[in-house]
Design a protein around this motif. Structure first.
Motif, short mmCIF file in Angstrom:
data_model
loop_
_atom_site.label_atom_id
_atom_site.label_comp_id
_atom_site.label_asym_id
_atom_site.label_seq_id
_atom_site.Cartn_x
_atom_site.Cartn_y
_atom_site.Cartn_z
N ILE A 242 -3.78 -1.20 -11.28
CA ILE A 242 -3.14 -1.29 -9.96
C ILE A 242 -3.88 -0.43 -8.96
O ILE A 242 -4.07 -0.81 -7.80
N GLN A 243 -4.35 0.73 -9.39
CA GLN A 243 -5.04 1.63 -8.47
C GLN A 243 -6.37 1.07 -7.97
O GLN A 243 -6.80 1.41 -6.86
N SER B 119 0.82 -1.22 0.00
CA SER B 119 0.00 0.00 0.00
C SER B 119 0.85 1.26 0.00
O SER B 119 0.37 2.34 -0.38
N LEU B 120 2.11 1.14 0.44
CA LEU B 120 3.00 2.30 0.44
C LEU B 120 3.39 2.72 -0.97
O LEU B 120 3.80 3.86 -1.19
N PHE B 121 3.23 1.80 -1.94
CA PHE B 121 3.73 2.06 -3.29
C PHE B 121 2.65 2.00 -4.37
O PHE B 121 2.77 2.67 -5.39
N LEU B 122 1.60 1.20 -4.17
CA LEU B 122 0.62 0.96 -5.23
C LEU B 122 -0.06 2.23 -5.71
O LEU B 122 -0.29 2.43 -6.90
N ALA B 123 -0.41 3.11 -4.75
CA ALA B 123 -1.15 4.32 -5.12
C ALA B 123 -0.33 5.26 -5.98
O ALA B 123 -0.88 6.14 -6.65
N ARG B 124 0.98 5.10 -5.98
CA ARG B 124 1.84 5.97 -6.79
C ARG B 124 1.88 5.54 -8.26
O ARG B 124 2.42 6.27 -9.10
N MET C 265 -12.41 11.90 -3.32
CA MET C 265 -13.77 11.52 -2.94
C MET C 265 -14.29 10.34 -3.75
O MET C 265 -15.05 9.51 -3.24
N GLN C 266 -13.88 10.25 -5.01
CA GLN C 266 -14.34 9.12 -5.82
C GLN C 266 -13.79 7.81 -5.28
O GLN C 266 -14.46 6.76 -5.32
N TRP C 267 -12.57 7.85 -4.73
CA TRP C 267 -11.98 6.63 -4.19
C TRP C 267 -12.62 6.23 -2.87
O TRP C 267 -12.72 5.04 -2.55
N ILE C 268 -13.09 7.21 -2.12
CA ILE C 268 -13.82 6.89 -0.89
C ILE C 268 -15.13 6.19 -1.26
O ILE C 268 -15.52 5.19 -0.64
N GLY C 269 -15.81 6.72 -2.27
CA GLY C 269 -17.05 6.08 -2.73
C GLY C 269 -16.80 4.67 -3.24
O GLY C 269 -17.57 3.75 -2.92
N ILE C 270 -15.74 4.49 -4.02
CA ILE C 270 -15.40 3.16 -4.52
C ILE C 270 -15.08 2.23 -3.35
O ILE C 270 -15.51 1.07 -3.32
N SER C 271 -14.32 2.73 -2.38
CA SER C 271 -13.94 1.92 -1.23
C SER C 271 -15.16 1.44 -0.46
O SER C 271 -15.26 0.26 -0.09
N TYR D 40 -6.53 1.89 -1.94
CA TYR D 40 -7.58 2.83 -1.57
C TYR D 40 -7.22 3.79 -0.44
O TYR D 40 -7.53 4.98 -0.52
N PRO D 41 -6.60 3.32 0.67
CA PRO D 41 -6.32 4.26 1.76
C PRO D 41 -5.47 5.45 1.33
O PRO D 41 -5.73 6.59 1.73
N ALA D 42 -4.43 5.20 0.52
CA ALA D 42 -3.57 6.29 0.07
C ALA D 42 -4.29 7.20 -0.92
O ALA D 42 -4.17 8.43 -0.87
N LEU D 43 -5.08 6.61 -1.81
CA LEU D 43 -5.79 7.40 -2.81
C LEU D 43 -6.93 8.21 -2.21
O LEU D 43 -7.43 9.16 -2.83
N SER D 44 -7.36 7.86 -1.00
CA SER D 44 -8.47 8.55 -0.35
C SER D 44 -8.02 9.74 0.49
O SER D 44 -8.85 10.38 1.15
N SER D 45 -6.75 10.04 0.48
CA SER D 45 -6.23 11.16 1.27
C SER D 45 -6.71 12.49 0.70
O SER D 45 -6.76 12.67 -0.53
N PRO D 46 -7.05 13.46 1.55
CA PRO D 46 -7.42 14.80 1.06
C PRO D 46 -6.29 15.49 0.30
O PRO D 46 -6.54 16.47 -0.40
#
Length: 235
Positions: free
Chosen positions: A189-190, A178-183, A208-214, A196-202
């Motif tokens: 991969i995303q 998870s430390l690398f996938l979001a990059r 917000m779309q990743w929070i909805g997907i999550s 999801y946790p990294a992509l959901s950061s403000p």
């Protein structure tokens, strides 16, 4: 009925499970504060760079905590051979799974609260500026909400396998990944739940779309896990 099951699950929680949110909070706050103090505080971001540092570790700490909680909670039933007795109770089988999942949600929410309080203390110690409550609360909260798919996956794996080596291996590998996938720029991969946790950061555009997907994927996997759990025959 579900409340009675949750009360019973709460009584069975091992001490390590109860302390897990505190341990997670301490680890996350310590890593963030240390990295910021040693490497980032002299940069243009100043005290605000701490949020970028927190972003680096949030997904790892939360996913690792979920992995351990799911393994311990399900492992207790495997070790005591209590699955058959537990499922013989006059309650719907999916409710047993949901009760365990609910406790993981509650314990991880406690980790979020401890993290927010701890980071506020660090902020007050190092800065005279007002606490930016928006990002202070939303960053760990969004990371928490986006871990629901992994909660469902890890709990299901932990209930399926009596030997917890595989669930732990999957969870630890996912936590590190998870430390690398979001990059990655690859959409394939995303869309993996570990991203999801990294992509959901403000701090990330379009979070917000990743929070909805999550939440959507998490609810779907939770329902599927509960149904598969209900159909499983335990020895």
């Amino acid at each position: 009925m579900i409340l009675e099951l949750m009360r019973a699950e709460g009584l069975k929680l091992k001490r390590l499970c109860r302390w897990m949110p505190v341990i997670q909070g301490i680890i996350l706050i310590s890593m963030t504060a240390l990295e910021w103090y040693l490497y980032f505080r002299q940069g243009p971001g100043g005290i605000y760079a701490g949020f970028a540092v927190m972003y680096m570790f949030l997904s790892f700490v939360f996913l690792l905590g979920i992995t351990l909680l799911a393994s311990i909670m399900a492992g207790t039933e495997h070790e005591t051979k209590a699955w058959k007795q537990l499922l013989a109770m006059p309650v719907p089988k999916p409710s047993v799974y949901v009760a365990k999942l609910a406790w993981i949600l509650i314990l991880q929410l406690c980790a979020v609260i401890i993290t927010i309080v701890g980071m506020c203390v660090v902020w007050v110690l190092y800065s005279n500026e007002p606490i930016p409550w928006g990002i202070m609360i939303l960053q760990p909260l969004f990371a928490y909400l986006s871990t629901l798919p992994m909660m469902a996956i890890q709990l299901w794996l932990s209930t399926v396998f009596s030997n917890q080596a595989l669930p732990l291996a999957v969870g630890i590998f996912g936590s590190i990944s998870s430390l690398f996938l979001a990059r990655s720029n690859s959409f394939i991969i995303q869309v993996l739940p570990w991203s999801y946790p990294a992509l959901s950061s403000p701090l990330i555009p379009g979070h917000m779309q990743w929070i909805g997907i999550s939440l959507g994927v998490g609810i779907m996997l939770s329902v599927l896990g509960a149904l598969l759990f209900a159909r499983r025959e335990f020895e």
